[in-house]
Design a protein around this motif. Structure first.
Motif, mmCIF file in Angstrom:
data_model
loop_
_atom_site.group_PDB
_atom_site.id
_atom_site.type_symbol
_atom_site.label_atom_id
_atom_site.label_comp_id
_atom_site.label_asym_id
_atom_site.label_seq_id
_atom_site.Cartn_x
_atom_site.Cartn_y
_atom_site.Cartn_z
ATOM 1 N N VAL A 31 18.255 -116.182 -24.761
ATOM 2 C CA VAL A 31 18.338 -115.497 -26.053
ATOM 3 C C VAL A 31 19.781 -115.534 -26.528
ATOM 4 C CG1 VAL A 31 18.552 -113.209 -24.949
ATOM 5 C CG2 VAL A 31 17.870 -113.371 -27.359
ATOM 6 N N PHE A 32 19.949 -115.760 -27.846
ATOM 7 C CA PHE A 32 21.271 -115.630 -28.442
ATOM 8 C C PHE A 32 21.158 -114.920 -29.779
ATOM 9 C CE2 PHE A 32 20.217 -119.932 -30.114
ATOM 10 C CZ PHE A 32 20.608 -119.832 -31.456
ATOM 11 N N VAL A 33 22.279 -114.329 -30.188
ATOM 12 C CA VAL A 33 22.399 -113.655 -31.476
ATOM 13 C C VAL A 33 23.527 -114.329 -32.242
ATOM 14 C CG1 VAL A 33 21.547 -111.450 -30.579
ATOM 15 C CG2 VAL A 33 24.008 -111.888 -30.615
ATOM 16 N N PHE A 34 23.471 -114.221 -33.568
ATOM 17 C CA PHE A 34 24.546 -114.810 -34.362
ATOM 18 C C PHE A 34 24.636 -114.148 -35.733
ATOM 19 C CE2 PHE A 34 20.790 -117.137 -35.467
ATOM 20 C CZ PHE A 34 20.923 -117.443 -36.812
ATOM 21 N N ASP A 35 25.810 -114.266 -36.331
ATOM 22 C CA ASP A 35 26.093 -113.809 -37.691
ATOM 23 C C ASP A 35 27.189 -114.739 -38.189
ATOM 24 O OD1 ASP A 35 26.752 -112.583 -40.069
ATOM 25 O OD2 ASP A 35 26.960 -110.574 -39.210
ATOM 26 N N CYS A 36 26.807 -115.743 -38.980
ATOM 27 C CA CYS A 36 27.703 -116.859 -39.221
ATOM 28 C C CYS A 36 27.473 -117.469 -40.608
ATOM 29 C CB CYS A 36 27.429 -117.891 -38.134
ATOM 30 S SG CYS A 36 28.550 -119.270 -38.097
ATOM 31 N N PRO A 37 28.530 -117.915 -41.286
ATOM 32 C CA PRO A 37 28.371 -118.588 -42.589
ATOM 33 C C PRO A 37 28.113 -120.083 -42.429
ATOM 34 C CG PRO A 37 30.688 -118.328 -42.132
ATOM 35 C CD PRO A 37 29.944 -117.684 -40.978
ATOM 36 N N ASP A 38 27.458 -120.661 -43.441
ATOM 37 C CA ASP A 38 27.276 -122.111 -43.473
ATOM 38 C C ASP A 38 28.310 -122.733 -44.409
ATOM 39 O OD1 ASP A 38 26.384 -121.682 -46.107
ATOM 40 O OD2 ASP A 38 24.300 -122.129 -45.647
ATOM 41 N N ASP A 39 28.151 -124.014 -44.716
ATOM 42 C CA ASP A 39 29.093 -124.726 -45.592
ATOM 43 C C ASP A 39 29.186 -124.127 -46.994
ATOM 44 O OD1 ASP A 39 30.397 -126.609 -44.096
ATOM 45 O OD2 ASP A 39 29.034 -128.257 -44.599
ATOM 46 N N ASP A 40 28.098 -123.482 -47.451
ATOM 47 C CA ASP A 40 28.090 -122.876 -48.782
ATOM 48 C C ASP A 40 28.517 -121.411 -48.745
ATOM 49 O OD1 ASP A 40 27.187 -125.249 -50.017
ATOM 50 O OD2 ASP A 40 25.117 -124.788 -49.412
ATOM 51 N N ASN A 41 29.034 -120.971 -47.599
ATOM 52 C CA ASN A 41 29.486 -119.597 -47.381
ATOM 53 C C ASN A 41 28.345 -118.577 -47.456
ATOM 54 O OD1 ASN A 41 31.693 -118.181 -46.455
ATOM 55 N ND2 ASN A 41 32.211 -117.414 -48.485
ATOM 56 N N VAL A 42 27.130 -119.033 -47.170
ATOM 57 C CA VAL A 42 25.979 -118.140 -47.086
ATOM 58 C C VAL A 42 25.925 -117.611 -45.651
ATOM 59 C CG1 VAL A 42 23.457 -117.975 -47.198
ATOM 60 C CG2 VAL A 42 24.705 -119.369 -48.877
ATOM 61 N N GLN A 43 25.973 -116.287 -45.518
ATOM 62 C CA GLN A 43 25.975 -115.651 -44.204
ATOM 63 C C GLN A 43 24.548 -115.555 -43.685
ATOM 64 O OE1 GLN A 43 29.100 -114.942 -43.293
ATOM 65 N NE2 GLN A 43 28.647 -114.141 -41.278
ATOM 66 N N THR A 44 24.341 -115.976 -42.450
ATOM 67 C CA THR A 44 23.018 -115.914 -41.832
ATOM 68 C C THR A 44 23.143 -115.175 -40.510
ATOM 69 O OG1 THR A 44 22.448 -118.062 -42.805
ATOM 70 C CG2 THR A 44 21.072 -117.289 -41.000
ATOM 71 N N THR A 45 22.231 -114.234 -40.285
ATOM 72 C CA THR A 45 22.191 -113.502 -39.020
ATOM 73 C C THR A 45 20.838 -113.750 -38.368
ATOM 74 O OG1 THR A 45 21.333 -111.496 -40.031
ATOM 75 C CG2 THR A 45 23.718 -111.678 -39.844
ATOM 76 N N GLY A 46 20.814 -113.697 -37.054
ATOM 77 C CA GLY A 46 19.539 -113.899 -36.396
ATOM 78 C C GLY A 46 19.581 -113.690 -34.905
ATOM 79 N N VAL A 47 18.381 -113.717 -34.348
ATOM 80 C CA VAL A 47 18.139 -113.643 -32.907
ATOM 81 C C VAL A 47 17.202 -114.797 -32.592
ATOM 82 C CG1 VAL A 47 17.096 -112.287 -31.042
ATOM 83 C CG2 VAL A 47 18.290 -111.124 -32.915
ATOM 84 N N VAL A 48 17.541 -115.578 -31.573
ATOM 85 C CA VAL A 48 16.668 -116.689 -31.176
ATOM 86 C C VAL A 48 16.441 -116.621 -29.670
ATOM 87 C CG1 VAL A 48 16.309 -119.181 -31.188
ATOM 88 C CG2 VAL A 48 17.643 -118.128 -33.028
ATOM 89 N N CYS A 49 15.171 -116.547 -29.303
ATOM 90 C CA CYS A 49 14.760 -116.620 -27.907
ATOM 91 C C CYS A 49 14.103 -117.981 -27.678
ATOM 92 C CB CYS A 49 13.738 -115.533 -27.580
ATOM 93 S SG CYS A 49 14.316 -113.850 -27.816
ATOM 94 N N ASN A 50 14.331 -118.551 -26.513
ATOM 95 C CA ASN A 50 13.716 -119.814 -26.122
ATOM 96 C C ASN A 50 13.907 -120.897 -27.190
ATOM 97 O OD1 ASN A 50 12.790 -118.250 -23.947
ATOM 98 N ND2 ASN A 50 10.885 -117.781 -25.006
ATOM 99 N N PRO A 51 15.158 -121.152 -27.606
ATOM 100 C CA PRO A 51 15.388 -122.074 -28.719
ATOM 101 C C PRO A 51 15.086 -123.533 -28.369
ATOM 102 C CG PRO A 51 17.460 -121.543 -27.679
ATOM 103 C CD PRO A 51 16.418 -120.661 -27.033
ATOM 104 N N VAL A 52 14.684 -124.237 -29.408
ATOM 105 C CA VAL A 52 14.574 -125.689 -29.356
ATOM 106 C C VAL A 52 15.499 -126.203 -30.444
ATOM 107 C CG1 VAL A 52 13.064 -127.701 -29.614
ATOM 108 C CG2 VAL A 52 12.201 -125.605 -28.516
ATOM 109 N N LEU A 53 16.463 -127.022 -30.060
ATOM 110 C CA LEU A 53 17.462 -127.541 -30.991
ATOM 111 C C LEU A 53 17.049 -128.927 -31.465
ATOM 112 C CD1 LEU A 53 20.322 -127.250 -32.278
ATOM 113 C CD2 LEU A 53 21.226 -128.297 -30.186
#
Length: 187
Positions: free
Chosen positions: A56-78
């Protein structure tokens, strides 16, 4: 808030356990991870970075367009672009588990992660820029890869030297001690 586990600790260098139980303990872990990430002024944090052997990981991070995204991901597939769609960007990267150290690391400029959140509900995040880098970095952690594994030996040595030079700024229980020692400012 929990102390951040450092590179070299065994849980940082092995694939973590798949989450099969979505309960109050997992919700508490996620809340603690978010508090720890913010206290350390990070944009993402994986469970092994607080010593827990779960995917599991958590994040709060902007993308290239400076849109902030927060989330929790368990068992991720990249999912990463391939062929002509794959464009690598080399940017400075750091890790809360090797605090104070940064070096260039080439990663695809787009990333797509699927998984479930801490309640078991499906989640999907697509990111560019720093968000792309964060999704890749945190997913790597859950499979036992630190970003130092992705850079040349010379860069890895530079990382360890930078971290060593700043070690006194990051006690073993960082960021817990730092937060406790900071004065409270009332507003």
């Amino acid at each position: 808030m929990r102390p951040i586990t450092r590179w070299g600790t065994p849980v940082m260098h092995r694939e973590l356990e798949t989450i099969t139980v979505f309960d109050d303990d997992l919700e508490t872990l996620v809340k603690d991870m978010v508090a720890t990430m913010y206290a350390a002024k990070g944009v993402g944090l994986a469970a092994n970075q607080v010593g827990i052997d779960l995917k599991v990981f958590v994040f709060d991070c902007p993308d290239d367009d400076n849109v902030q995204t927060t989330g929790v991901v368990c068992n991720p597939v990249l999912h990463l672009p391939e062929g002509k769609a794959r464009n690598l960007e080399e940017e400075d990267e750091g890790c809360l588990s090797l605090p104070g150290a940064f070096t260039g690391c080439a990663r695809p400029d787009q990333a797509h992660v699927t998984g479930v959140d801490h309640t078991g509900a499906p989640v999907e995040f697509i990111g560019s820029g720093l968000l792309s880098r964060c999704l890749q970095h945190e997913t790597d952690h859950l499979f036992g890869t630190v970003f130092g594994d992705r850079v040349p030996e010379r860069s890895r040595k530079k990382l360890y030297k930078q971290h060593q030079d700043l070690a006194e700024d990051y006690p073993d229980d960082w960021p817990v001690t730092i937060l406790i020692d900071e004065p409270v400012i009332e507003r």
